[in-house]
Design a protein around this motif. Structure first.
Motif, PDB file in Angstrom:
ATOM      1  N   ARG A 179       5.965  34.307  49.652  1.00 56.12           N
ATOM      2  CA  ARG A 179       5.950  33.027  50.008  1.00 56.12           C
ATOM      3  C   ARG A 179       7.567  32.666  50.935  1.00 56.12           C
ATOM      4  N   GLU A 180       7.307  31.671  51.846  1.00 53.97           N
ATOM      5  CA  GLU A 180       7.660  31.519  53.059  1.00 53.97           C
ATOM      6  C   GLU A 180       9.438  31.224  52.720  1.00 53.97           C
ATOM      7  N   THR A 181      10.465  31.744  52.573  1.00 48.60           N
ATOM      8  CA  THR A 181      11.934  31.380  52.040  1.00 48.60           C
ATOM      9  C   THR A 181      12.942  30.355  53.382  1.00 48.60           C
ATOM     10  N   GLY A 237       7.462  24.847  59.240  1.00 51.49           N
ATOM     11  CA  GLY A 237       7.612  25.672  57.899  1.00 51.49           C
ATOM     12  C   GLY A 237       9.196  25.735  58.104  1.00 51.49           C
ATOM     13  N   LYS A 289      11.444  27.644  57.460  1.00 54.09           N
ATOM     14  CA  LYS A 289      12.757  27.673  57.952  1.00 54.09           C
ATOM     15  C   LYS A 289      13.690  26.914  59.486  1.00 54.09           C
ATOM     16  N   PHE A 300      10.721  27.212  47.979  1.00 54.01           N
ATOM     17  CA  PHE A 300      11.025  28.399  48.937  1.00 54.01           C
ATOM     18  C   PHE A 300      11.837  29.295  48.348  1.00 54.01           C
ATOM     19  N   GLU A 317      16.537  37.937  56.461  1.00 59.48           N
ATOM     20  CA  GLU A 317      14.854  38.161  57.236  1.00 59.48           C
ATOM     21  C   GLU A 317      15.390  39.199  58.391  1.00 59.48           C
TER      22      GLU A 317
END
Ligand code: PFF
Length: 681
Positions: A8-10, A182, A184, A259, A680
């Motif tokens: 999942r996107e964080t 999203g 980020k 997230f 990331e």
């Protein structure tokens, strides 16, 4: 137990998450809700219920929402589904009401854009601000400008005020670009939208405090009126304000936490966010009241004294009438107005897009549809429904809808259901351990007691109380009709929206999408035989007895012995049921369902008893308060009293030490562990 079965996107960084959550919490409510409620409910004395509500209810619930989101890695509906699929409707209900907020919140941003435009116009042309005026007539000018010239004058496209329409579209376009990529990107944008209003707020506060007469304004804000503490309504406002201000119950905080990186802290983040939100509200109040005091001073110098207490209003009246008028009295008025409205935009936009994100993530998690398709459709629906608020009667409709969302069946009721669902129908201790494993400081078992017992009783009392108020105010059948028999259209639509939200929530939870089938239920108790059955039956029987004693003898509060007996029975049964859950709801055992049902009945009976006591108390206090008010001097003092200085100092110490303690814990934990957020690639 880790659930990470897909990536999942964080959030990029912990700071990004904390700021985004602070951005959601800190919004228009901090500026036009908190200071006014404080002024209207006992000044400095209001801080006591507010701080109690923040630390005993707000922050513990914030931890609960964060933990559920983080544990399940899902937005609200699917998070509740993972706890127990029958609870999915709770998540939907919250985000549908969130969507109702998002239909009107951007309209207020649109007003701010228009007022910014007016301020810029005044800067470039050198003309006075269009709402400027002198003395008490100036206040009337500002009011007439907002309610007549701006809201109902000008050009129309069909039934819609064109100037506001364009700005409404602008607000949605901005929100779209903030969240379309999203979280980020959101985590980066909030580095601008959160500190910027803080800086402007501090500038406005310093400016306000350096005005002559500012202290007089502050006496309105801070001088305590202790008698108000005996009024239950004071407590009710404090709890309601904390809920709205922390964006609780709409699934926003839960979604944001879903997230978070798996190792990220939960408890400390919640405390930082709660304290930062409180600090913003408090400083916002200083900025507002100091400036209003300065304005009153200028007016009385000019021989046209203005009674500050008559100018102060809550809600849009404060942001678009009283404060703009006050700023218009200052040298460099147009610049100050520009700063103020720009601050409102930056303050409100991250609250607005946080709700949009929670609805969006809820739909995406449930259906598996792409964000790039859902978001434009949602934005179009948002603009479409937003049109309702930019017609001639738009602002009053906005007020009605807002009243419903924050009313009896709104925010606090959903908070109550959330606590009951997670406290009594899931394994709360799994959530507590999940939070503790990764947090800078740990929650004790007292947290379970708060979520399962104390908070539901408080919210249950609030719920029954506003129900009682509604019934008192409108005898049954009169609610939707005016005295002349005509229909109250706004109230009908508002009630319709609330009913539709509930029906839609249940319907959505019944729809099973293919994507949804893969969802596991992860905190559900095992189905084997239950334990502690005989004790659970005792608990259940006591709670039924408590209710019966209340209904047959204690309801009108006349028979005090019975009322208190009912309450005592309720408390014993509630604690017994709580202990049974603590003891048996783990591993392979689960407590008998009698314990769960008994606990909920006990919450209802205690809440009803507390309500009966509070209603009697508020009648007594109301009589006393009228006597005192009649004797009270109308004018406020020119200087803050010693007690107010103590309050002022106390709040700053609380904020500084509170935040200091949180950061100290965070630094200590970071030194012990490896860096908790892996950037990331
Ligand atoms: N907390 C925001 C404020 O104080 O203005 C309003 C808000 C934002 C309420 C997000 C609810 C929500 F989900």
């Amino acid at each position: 137990m880790e659930l990470l079965e897909e990536q999942r996107e964080t959030w990029g960084t912990r700071g990004g998450f904390v700021l985004a959550a602070v951005g959601s919490a800190v919004g228009l409510g901090n500026l036009w809700g908190f200071p006014y409620k404080l002024y209207d409910n006992g000044g400095g004395a209001f801080l006591i219920p507010y701080i109690v509500a923040m630390f005993c209810i707000g922050i513990p619930l914030l931890i609960l929402e964060f933990t559920l989101g983080h544990y399940t890695q899902r937005a609200a509906p699917n998070a509740f589904h993972r706890v127990n699929k029958r609870l999915e409707f709770v998540g939907w209900w919250g985000i549908i009401l969130g969507f109702v907020i998002i239909t009107y919140y951007p309209t207020i941003l649109a007003y701010c854009f228009n007022y910014m435009g007016d301020s810029l116009g005044a800067i470039f042309t050198g003309q006075p601000l269009p709402w400027a005026g002198e003395g008490i007539e100036g206040v009337q000018n500002a009011s007439a400008y907002f309610f007549k010239d701006y809201l109902t004058g000008g050009d129309y496209i069909g039934p819609f005020r064109s100037e506001i329409l364009y700005m409404l579209i602008l607000a949605w376009v901005l929100m779209y670009f903030c969240i379309f990529r999203g979280v980020k990107l959101v985590g980066k944008i909030v580095w601008l939208t959160v500190p910027l209003p803080w800086i402007m707020l501090i500038v406005l506060a310093v400016r306000g405090l350096t005005l002559e007469g500012s202290m007089k304004g502050l006496t309105f804000y801070l001088d305590p009126d202790w008698i108000q503490l005996a009024k239950p309504t004071t407590w009710r406002y404090a709890f309601g304000q904390v809920f709205f201000s922390l964006s609780l119950a709409f699934g926003v905080m839960l979604t944001y936490a879903s997230f978070l990186h798996r190792k990220s802290d939960i408890n400390n983040n919640a405390a930082i966010i709660g304290i930062a939100d409180f600090a913003t509200s408090f400083i916002g109040g200083i900025a507002i009241f100091a400036t209003l005091g300065g304005m009153a001073h200028v007016a009385s110098q000019a021989g046209q004294p203005i009674p500050v207490n008559e100018v102060i209003k809550g809600g849009p009246g404060l942001a678009f009438v009283a404060f703009p008028y006050a700023l218009a009295q200052l040298p460099g008025a147009a610049w100050w107005s520009l700063i103020f409205f720009f601050m409102l935009v930056t303050l409100g936009i991250d609250s607005a897009f946080s709700i949009t994100e929670s609805v969006l993530a809820g739909i995406v998690d449930k259906t598996g549809w792409r964000r790039s398709i859902v978001l434009p459709v949602m934005s179009a629906i948002g603009i479409g429904t937003g049109l309702l608020y930019i017609t001639i009667d738009g602002l009053s409709f906005l007020g009605t809808v807002d009243g419903f969302v924050n009313g009896t069946w709104g925010i606090a009721f959903i908070g109550l259901i959330e606590c009951v669902a997670l406290g009594w129908f899931s394994r709360l201790d799994i959530l507590r351990k999940h939070a503790n494993e990764r947090s800078d400081w740990r929650l004790g078992r007292w947290w379970n007691l708060l979520i399962r017992v104390l908070i539901p009783v408080v919210l249950g009392t609030l719920f029954f109380w506003s129900l009682y108020d509604n019934i008192q105010q409108y005898k049954l059948g009169e609610f939707l009709r005016n005295t002349d028999g005509t229909c109250r259209v706004n109230d009908c639509i508002g009630l319709g929206i609330m009913a539709a939200a509930c029906i839609l929530a249940v319907t959505m939870s019944l729809i099973r999408s293919p994507h949804d089938k893969a969802e596991k239920q992860t905190i559900q108790p095992p189905t084997q035989t239950s334990s502690g059955r005989s004790m659970a039956i005792v608990g259940f029987a006591l709670s039924v007895l408590a209710l019966l004693v209340f209904i047959f003898t204690g309801k009108d509060g006349q028979n005090q012995i019975m009322l208190f007996s009912s309450m005592a029975l309720g408390i014993v049964s509630l604690l017994l049921c709580h202990v049974l859950l603590e003891r048996f709801d783990k591993g392979d055992t689960r407590p008998s369902s009698f314990a769960r049902i008994g606990g909920i009945l006990a919450i209802a009976s205690i809440s009803l008893c507390v309500l009966t006591i509070l209603v009697a108390l508020s009648k007594k206090v109301a009589d006393k308060a009228t006597d005192i008010l009649e004797e009270a001097p109308v004018e406020s003092a020119d200087h803050l009293s010693g007690t107010s200085y103590v309050i002022l100092g106390g709040v700053f110490v609380l904020i500084v030490f509170g935040l200091g303690w949180c950061f100290w814990k965070a630094i200590g934990a970071a030194a012990k562990n490896e860096p908790e957020q892996q950037p990331e690639a």
